[in-house]
Design a protein around this motif. Structure first.
Motif, short mmCIF file in Angstrom:
data_model
loop_
_atom_site.label_atom_id
_atom_site.label_comp_id
_atom_site.label_asym_id
_atom_site.label_seq_id
_atom_site.Cartn_x
_atom_site.Cartn_y
_atom_site.Cartn_z
N LEU A 289 0.85 -1.19 0.00
CA LEU A 289 0.00 0.00 0.00
C LEU A 289 0.89 1.24 0.00
O LEU A 289 0.66 2.20 -0.74
CB LEU A 289 -0.92 0.00 1.22
CG LEU A 289 -2.01 -1.08 1.26
CD1 LEU A 289 -2.74 -1.05 2.59
CD2 LEU A 289 -2.99 -0.89 0.10
N SER B 112 -7.24 -2.04 2.15
CA SER B 112 -6.95 -3.36 1.64
C SER B 112 -7.69 -4.33 2.55
O SER B 112 -7.33 -4.52 3.70
CB SER B 112 -5.43 -3.62 1.69
OG SER B 112 -5.13 -4.91 1.25
N ILE C 227 -8.30 -4.22 -2.84
CA ILE C 227 -8.43 -2.82 -2.45
C ILE C 227 -9.84 -2.33 -2.79
O ILE C 227 -10.29 -2.49 -3.92
CB ILE C 227 -7.37 -1.95 -3.14
CG1 ILE C 227 -5.97 -2.40 -2.70
CG2 ILE C 227 -7.59 -0.48 -2.82
CD1 ILE C 227 -4.84 -1.61 -3.34
#
Length: 359
Positions: free
Chosen positions: A50, A98, A250
């Motif tokens: 991320l 996520s 995501i």
């Protein structure tokens, strides 16, 4: 990189540019605040990327657009615990996250098709490619997120080949009788018919629970077991080839996303694609080293023979059929998803320990 560090670096760059008399790039016309969440800490790849893949790719896609993102990264339980990410996004505590669907077999059953078809391919890339086919061809895959006011952006991630780690040696399913083995979410079903006692668990508690004797082993994957140092408390590794598993993706708050400019929405989806690519690339590079760390010698590593793997798969009840029937009854096309998933894997030449389809 934390928000504070990024601001300090940005300030340093500004000062350097002014002192050198250089022209600075135009500032964005609008800055959008985004909080991004995951319950695991950044030692795990699906969180690490991320920061390293998703956020930089979104920022890059927005360069020159007039928009910029002010990111707040909330990981490791700072905003939501493991399995609490979906609720945090639905409630507007975070805009993006996520989301580990493995811990949501009831809320997002279709996304858990791989966990209900154990002994699938060991290739995470093959599993994720098959999952993207499902998202592209079966509308209910994406629509199921909408129940929670969330929108799938992409960035699906698969966990590498699941194995068994125990505090006692295992060379066949007969060795499991009477032992308590922890597994994530629906993976507990992989122990039915083996004589083991399945216990629901997750990576944040595995080490302590093994150390204190809550259970005797865990179903886990190498790239998470190594950074969690599970070999210290479960030194025996059995390569069962349960298969790689699709574990999440995501998502964004759907209402919030609809209010964003198209260029921002497109940037977020581009970031999700970059996240998946970065994640899979590093995961592939890490598997060999991770296996060497958790099983440093032959005394602590055993690979199930193909016939024993097939025996374990055959010993399981109809995990996939039970899951599909229950999910169909809830109004979701699980049988369609199951058959499409297995057919996609077979077309790709996957090594399947059992054909779970209902065709």
């Amino acid at each position: 990189m934390t928000l504070t560090i990024r601001r300090l670096l940005a300030g340093t760059a500004l000062a350097t540019g002014l002192s050198a008399g250089l022209a600075l790039p135009a500032m964005a016309d609008e800055t959008i605040d985004i909080t991004i969440v995951n319950g695991h800490p950044p030692i795990f790849l699906w969180v690490k990327h991320l920061t390293e893949s998703f956020i930089p790719a979104v920022d890059a896609a927005l360069e020159g657009s007039g928009y910029a993102i002010n990111w707040t990264e909330a990981y490791g339980g700072t905003l939501a615990g493991v399995g609490g990410e979906l609720e945090a996004i639905e409630n507007g505590l975070a805009e993006i996250g996520s989301v580990p669907t493995v811990f949501m077999p009831n809320q997002l059953p279709l996304q858990n098709v791989t966990y209900n078809t154990p002994f699938g391919p060991s290739s995470a890339q093959m599993v994720m490619s098959a999952m993207e086919v499902l998202y592209d061809t079966i509308p209910a895959m994406g629509e199921s997120w909408h129940t929670y006011d969330t929108e799938y952006l992409g960035g699906g991630f698969a966990l590498d080949n699941y194995i068994l780690m125990t505090n006692f040696p295992v060379t066949s399913i007969d060795d499991l009788a009477g032992h308590r083995i922890a597994a994530p979410g629906p993976a507990v079903n992989w122990l039915e018919g083996t004589g083991a006692v399945g216990v629901a668990g997750n990576l944040t508690t595995y080490y302590n629970d093994l150390q204190t004797g809550v259970f005797d082993g865990v179903i886990v994957f190498a790239t998470a077991a190594a950074p969690a140092r599970l070999q210290e408390v479960a030194p025996y590794v059995t390569v069962t080839d349960f298969g790689a598993q699709s574990a999440g993706g995501i998502v964004a708050n759907q209402t919030w996303l609809a209010d964003q400019p198209e260029v921002v929405q497109n940037a977020l989806r581009a970031g999700a694609a970059a996240y998946q690519a970065g994640y899979l690339e590093e995961q592939s590079a890490r598997v060999t080293a991770a296996m060497a760390a958790i099983a440093p010698d032959a005394d602590h590593l055993h690979t199930l023979a193909p016939e024993e793997r097939a025996r374990w798969a055959a010993a399981l009840p109809d995990v996939a059929g039970t899951w599909a029937a229950a999910t169909d009854a809830a109004g979701l096309p699980a049988t369609e998803v199951l058959n499409a998933y297995v057919a996609t894997l077979q077309a790709a030449g996957a090594d399947l320990g059992r054909d779970w389809s209902m065709r």
